[in-house]
Design an enzyme around this catalytic site. Structure first.
Site, short mmCIF file in Angstrom:
data_model
loop_
_atom_site.label_atom_id
_atom_site.label_comp_id
_atom_site.label_asym_id
_atom_site.label_seq_id
_atom_site.Cartn_x
_atom_site.Cartn_y
_atom_site.Cartn_z
N ARG A 16 0.80 -1.24 0.00
CA ARG A 16 0.00 0.00 0.00
C ARG A 16 0.83 1.28 0.00
O ARG A 16 0.44 2.26 -0.62
CB ARG A 16 -0.99 0.00 1.16
CG ARG A 16 -2.26 -0.65 0.74
CD ARG A 16 -3.38 -0.58 1.74
NE ARG A 16 -4.34 -1.60 1.37
CZ ARG A 16 -4.55 -2.71 2.07
NH1 ARG A 16 -3.93 -2.92 3.21
NH2 ARG A 16 -5.41 -3.61 1.64
N ARG A 74 0.72 31.32 -18.57
CA ARG A 74 -0.57 31.75 -19.10
C ARG A 74 -0.86 33.20 -18.71
O ARG A 74 -0.86 33.54 -17.52
CB ARG A 74 -1.66 30.84 -18.56
CG ARG A 74 -3.08 31.30 -18.84
CD ARG A 74 -3.42 31.15 -20.30
NE ARG A 74 -4.86 31.40 -20.53
CZ ARG A 74 -5.39 31.48 -21.73
NH1 ARG A 74 -4.64 31.34 -22.80
NH2 ARG A 74 -6.69 31.70 -21.86
N GLU A 118 -6.48 -1.94 -4.85
CA GLU A 118 -5.79 -2.42 -3.64
C GLU A 118 -6.56 -2.00 -2.39
O GLU A 118 -6.00 -1.56 -1.40
CB GLU A 118 -4.33 -1.94 -3.61
CG GLU A 118 -3.53 -2.64 -4.71
CD GLU A 118 -2.03 -2.58 -4.50
OE1 GLU A 118 -1.60 -2.71 -3.35
OE2 GLU A 118 -1.32 -2.43 -5.49
#
Lengths: 260, 400, 384
Positions: free
Chosen positions: C242, C267, C363
């Protein structure tokens, strides 16, 4: 098969910026890397070793910090490394550089193949590879893009030309300079990096090379830099604006005389 | 051993040397220049820049060699399949200027097999003399016999200057000849001139990725050899009346022995014109978005009778083969017109094309570096503008 | 933040980053689009020794641990969460052998895995057994010197591409999940087939298929641990892996953040870069803080695993839960910062958002993780 690959540490051009005021290179903080063309030579050397057995020795001439480049070469699969470093080499042009490297190669001794990148990205001369083979009096094939076959008896390679390529056969020992097309260099491996960390490159000075002192460094160099100057920067010209159709019309009109 | 010294009495702390140093090896301490010997390569740029004679570069030890036996300007004229390459005519054009400044002869050197008929061509391009070595072993380029023959000629006739094309053959050959004859050699010169007083060839070339120019000389060695790239020099004009003296040389067979053997020469058929030969190049980059974009570029190139170039990122993306790449790791090009479409203009790309006579740049990003070097810049989408431009030129050139 | 990595870990991270940025990033969109398995990238990872970072030296590895695996997974995921899964999924498939295999089994399988010659896959999920892993149906019947497997595993990462499969199957149906055992099945075994490749929202460069066993005979020596240990093998494997999922989530989040940060700086709207607006700055600040917190938790958990802690169920569930929620949130915010461009496939932001989602699901869904965390907390409280 014993292979020597000659490499050079150069400033990384992807880092290079131009000072907008003085229009000179800003070299501060520019990382040093292995000359991009030499990466192909290293990869090809390692591939020859994987095919034929033997070992690869990376060779460089440069300041003490060029050792970093040699370690990187080891992480990429080279077995041994030689650094040729001495203040006496300062000011070497391509004549003296190839003389010095040839002397180092003679001292390494047992070799079948010398590999070089086709040129270095900082000097761009493409003269050192052929220079080395001339000093060593061994055959050369430059700009090779493929090794078709190689063994102790000799090699068959493809040499790039402006129109295509030549297939050339050569006995060994021989010097090759390689172009980008020859391979895709691998990434370093962790095991290689660990080997590189503990590796101890051999260091030779001018005295170790048993070379003619008059042929080294600035003294051994026929050429001199008379002056260095910043070229007049290319000025941006006219900006065209409007719709795609409008600018195209305007541009076509402007370029008319050049294209007919 | 050579050395460099700052003469502290002369140094005014003006920092000119600091700015001139391409290696960042000079810094100021107590208002005087200090050289970091770990970085210094003894290139001499600082000494040249100093106006006060405060930097002394010692290297000319030993007696001065007598160079007076060397005279004439030679051009190595490259032939392939019996055809003299156009670079040779460009070098003859430049060589003529140098020869007249020096008051010496312009000589063409040609090696090959059955090339006797080519003498006339070299003659009408202004050669005063032609050195010719004709032998079957010289039909195709091979390093060994070419090197041997040229070394023999140089040793016997002692040219002052030898010019050679910066082609794959030229660079391979002349580098070896320079080593063998102890000559100075400078690659890729963009400017050649003569220092009348010392009879030195002033060789100017881009250095350090093309952002700095360096003038190189060969003070104490002869010949002075230089290579020049294609399209940099003006081709010699044709003068049918010029008659060159011809020197035909023969050598013993061992001179023509080659350790390497040429098995075959393969010409790869290319639809478009050779990139480095092209007068017009239309090049594309990442901004084209893919193969379709390159198809548009190809159309425009076809209409203009030009070649297709590409930036590295377009090549890396697999949109076009490497042979089209322009820039540091690709080809250096000097066309009359370079149209950059959707190329941002990273320094590595600019190095390869910024000497083009006219640059047109089309890019969406108004801050793209390419627009700063462009003769004509357009802020816009190349995918819209290129087809429109193709239509315009088609109309203008009356093509269907 | 400085996580005081060892010299070797720094080397591993830097190499993984170099490969991810130079080799994976340029092709991430391509593999996402075509859904092909990125074999050329697997070859590069193999040649660079990255597959062996967490495996013992005597089996051809580099002797590191889960922390080392997490560093690689994170960097690869930063470029492409899908391609990274070819690596991380192999780690998951390998753990049962590493944790429970005999020396002979390790000698047989681990060197090839360490060298990246063979990929691995872990097979537990079935159509009727997702969160409820206890209800698997695949069976393994012992007959003489072999086991005969029957049943279908679903949504198996790396299936079809991998060569080594660790499979959980029931050897004693009467005992339910306590009758489960773990096996190694090699690709090419008769009776083992693969279903069609699934079409997914994200991690599209990862191969997901069914693994179908029909009277599939394997030698008895392929049993891992003992009969009946299957569920423990599976739970221990997932507890250990995990932090890797957390690392994948951190990588995806970091990749999305990189993309948003670069865009915000370039931007221009209203005459200035949007990064000069506080609204954007605060979003970036939150994203950066969340990513760092997730990374800190993932690394701490990985190090706890490597220290040999007896139980890491709660901590690894926390790391996976937190990091995957952060990945989803940061990726959504990255799309928001890019605005309309973020919604377009021309920019990678939307891909990070699609890739992030799976980390909240597989998982063990994040709901199951919360169950695990709460159960452990209550158990601990009871002990006090």
């Amino acid at each position: 098969m014993n292979i020597i690959v000659c490499i050079k540490q150069v400033p990384n051009t992807t880092d290079v910026r131009i000072d907008p005021v003085t229009n000179t290179l800003i070299r501060d903080g520019v990382e040093s890397v292995i000359n991009p063309f030499d990466a192909y030579a290293i990869e090809e050397a390692v591939r020859i070793k994987e095919r034929c057995g033997g070992k690869v020795t990376a060779l460089t001439m440069g300041p003490p910090q060029a050792e970093t480049a040699l370690r990187e070469a080891i992480s990429l699969g080279c077995d041994e490394a030689v650094l040729v470093s001495d203040r006496k080499f300062a000011g070497s042009d391509t004549w003296a550089t190839s003389y010095t490297l040839a002397a180092a190669i003679r001292k390494i001794g047992d070799f079948d193949v010398v590999l070089c990148g086709k040129q270095a990205s900082d000097g761009d001369t493409a003269q050192v590879g052929p220079g080395i083979s001339a000093h060593l009096d061994i055959p050369q094939v430059t700009y090779i893009k493929k090794i078709l076959q190689i063994s102790a008896q000799g090699a068959r390679v493809e040499r790039m030309t402006e129109e295509g390529y030549d297939e050339v056969e050569t006995p060994l020992p021989c010097l090759f300079t390689v172009v980008k097309e020859i391979n895709t260099p691998r990434m370093p491996s962790l095991k290689g990096m660990m080997r590189a960390k503990s590796a101890k490159p051999v260091k030779w000075t001018a005295a170790d090379l048993e070379a003619d002192p008059a042929a080294l460094g600035l003294e051994g160099s026929p050429t001199r830099v008379l002056k260095i100057f910043t070229p007049v920067p290319r000025k941006g010209g006219e900006m065209l604006s409007g719709s795609a159709a409008d600018v195209s019309k305007e541009l076509a009109e402007l370029l008319k005389d050049m294209v007919v | 051993m050579a050395s460099i010294t700052i003469l502290l009495d002369q140094c005014t702390g003006c920092t000119l040397c600091l700015k001139a140093c391409p290696f960042g090896a000079v810094h100021m301490a107590n208002k005087k220049a200090v050289i970091d010997m770990a970085k210094c390569t003894l290139c001499g740029a600082c000494a040249g820049a100093c106006k006060f004679g405060a930097i002394e570069l010692k290297d000319l030890s030993g007696p001065k060699r007598d160079l007076s036996a060397y005279k004439d300007v030679w051009v190595f004229c490259e032939q392939k399949k019996g055809h003299i390459q156009s670079i040779s005519f460009e070098l003859l054009g430049e060589g003529k200027k140098l020869a007249s400044k020096l008051g010496v002869k312009l000589c063409a050197v040609i090696l090959g097999s059955g090339i006797e008929p080519k003498i006339a061509e070299l003659s009408e391009r202004g050669a005063d003399k032609v050195y010719l070595v004709d032998h079957p072993a010289l039909q195709f380029y091979q390093d060994d016999p070419y090197t041997e023959a040229l070394v023999k000629l140089v040793e016997e006739y002692k040219p002052e200057i030898v010019l050679c094309g910066a082609t794959t053959i030229g660079r391979s050959l002349i580098s070896r000849v320079a080593i063998r004859t102890g000559a100075g050699l400078t690659a890729d010169c963009t400017g050649l001139d003569i220092d009348g007083k010392e009879r030195l060839l002033l060789q100017t070339r881009p250095a350090f990725g093309g952002n700095i120019m360096a003038t190189i000389v060969t003070p104490r060695h002869r010949p002075q050899m230089a290579t020049v790239r294609h399209k940099v020099m003006q081709e010699a004009g044709i003068d049918k009346g010029n008659k060159a003296e011809v020197v035909r040389k023969t050598y013993p067979e061992e001179v023509f022995k080659s350790r390497t053997r040429l098995i075959e020469t393969v010409e790869e058929i290319s639809e478009t014109i050779n990139l480095s030969e092209a007068d017009i190049i239309v090049a594309g980059g990442r901004g084209l978005g893919g193969n379709e974009g390159f198809a548009m570029i190809g159309e425009l190139a076809k209409v203009l009778n030009g070649a297709v170039g590409a930036s590295r990122s377009a090549v890396d993306a697999g949109w076009i083969p490497y042979s089209h790449q322009v820039g540091q790791t690709g080809k250096t090009v000097v066309p009359k017109l370079y149209i950059a479409c959707g190329i941002s203009g990273q320094i590595q790309h600019l190095i390869g094309m910024q000497s083009s006579k006219v640059i047109v740049a089309i890019n969406k990003d108004p801050d793209a570096p390419i627009l700063k070097v462009a003769t004509y810049g357009i802020v816009g989408d190349a995918l819209e503008i290129v087809p429109a431009l193709t239509r315009e030129f088609r109309r203008l050139l009356g093509k269907k | 933040m400085d996580y005081l990595l060892t010299e070797q870990q720094t080397m591993i991270r830097d190499l993984a980053r170099k490969i991810a940025q130079e080799k994976i990033k340029p092709v991430a969109a391509h593999y996402d689009e075509t859904e092909e398995f990125a074999w050329p990238i697997m070859k590069i990872l193999a040649d660079s020794d990255l597959f062996g970072v967490y495996l013992p030296e005597q089996y051809g590895g580099l002797g590191g641990g889960i922390m080392d695996m997490c560093l690689v997974t994170e960097e690869l995921s930063r470029a492409c969460g899908g391609i990274a899964l070819g690596y991380a999924g192999t780690g998951l498939g390998t753990l049962p052998i590493l944790l429970h295999g005999s020396d002979d089994q390790k000698k047989k399988y681990l060197p090839d895995i360490a060298a990246g010659k063979r990929l691995a896959a872990f097979c537990i999920t079935e159509a009727g057994a997702g969160s409820d892993a206890g209800s698997i149906k695949t069976s393994a019947r012992k007959e003489g010197g072999k086991y005969i497997l029957n049943g279908t595993k679903q949504w198996i990462t790396n299936a079809g591409e991998a060569e080594i499969y660790t499979v959980i199957a029931l050897t004693d149906k009467s005992k339910g999940i306590r009758g489960a055992s773990a096996f190694v099945v090699e690709k090419g075994t008769k009776g083992m087939e693969f279903g069609k490749k699934e079409k997914k929202l994200g991690i599209r460069a990862s191969a997901t298929r069914e693994v179908i066993f029909t009277d599939c005979e394997i030698p008895a020596e392929n049993l891992l641990a003992r009969e009946g240990m299957g569920f423990i093998v599976a739970m221990k494997t997932l507890d250990t892996s995990r932090p890797g999922v957390a690392a994948q989530a951190v990588g995806i989040a970091q990749g999305a953040l990189d993309c948003a940060l670069e865009y915000a700086r370039g931007r221009v709207q209203f005459g200035q870069p949007i990064s000069s607006f506080q609204a954007i700055q605060h979003m970036l600040a939150d994203m950066g803080t969340q990513v760092e917190a997730a990374r800190a938790l993932a690394y701490a958990t990985a190090r706890m695993v490597d220290s040999g802690a007896k139980s890491v169920s709660k901590e690894s569930a926390m790391a996976k839960l937190f990091a995957s929620d952060v990945a989803m949130k940061v990726a959504v915010d990255a799309v928001q910062i890019l605005g309309g461009y973020g919604y377009m496939r021309d920019y990678p932001a939307e891909k990070y958002m699609r890739d992030a989602k799976i980390t909240q699901i597989y998982e063990g869904t994040n709901q199951i993780q919360r169950n695990v965390i709460a159960a452990n907390m209550l158990k601990e409280a009871l002990k006090k």
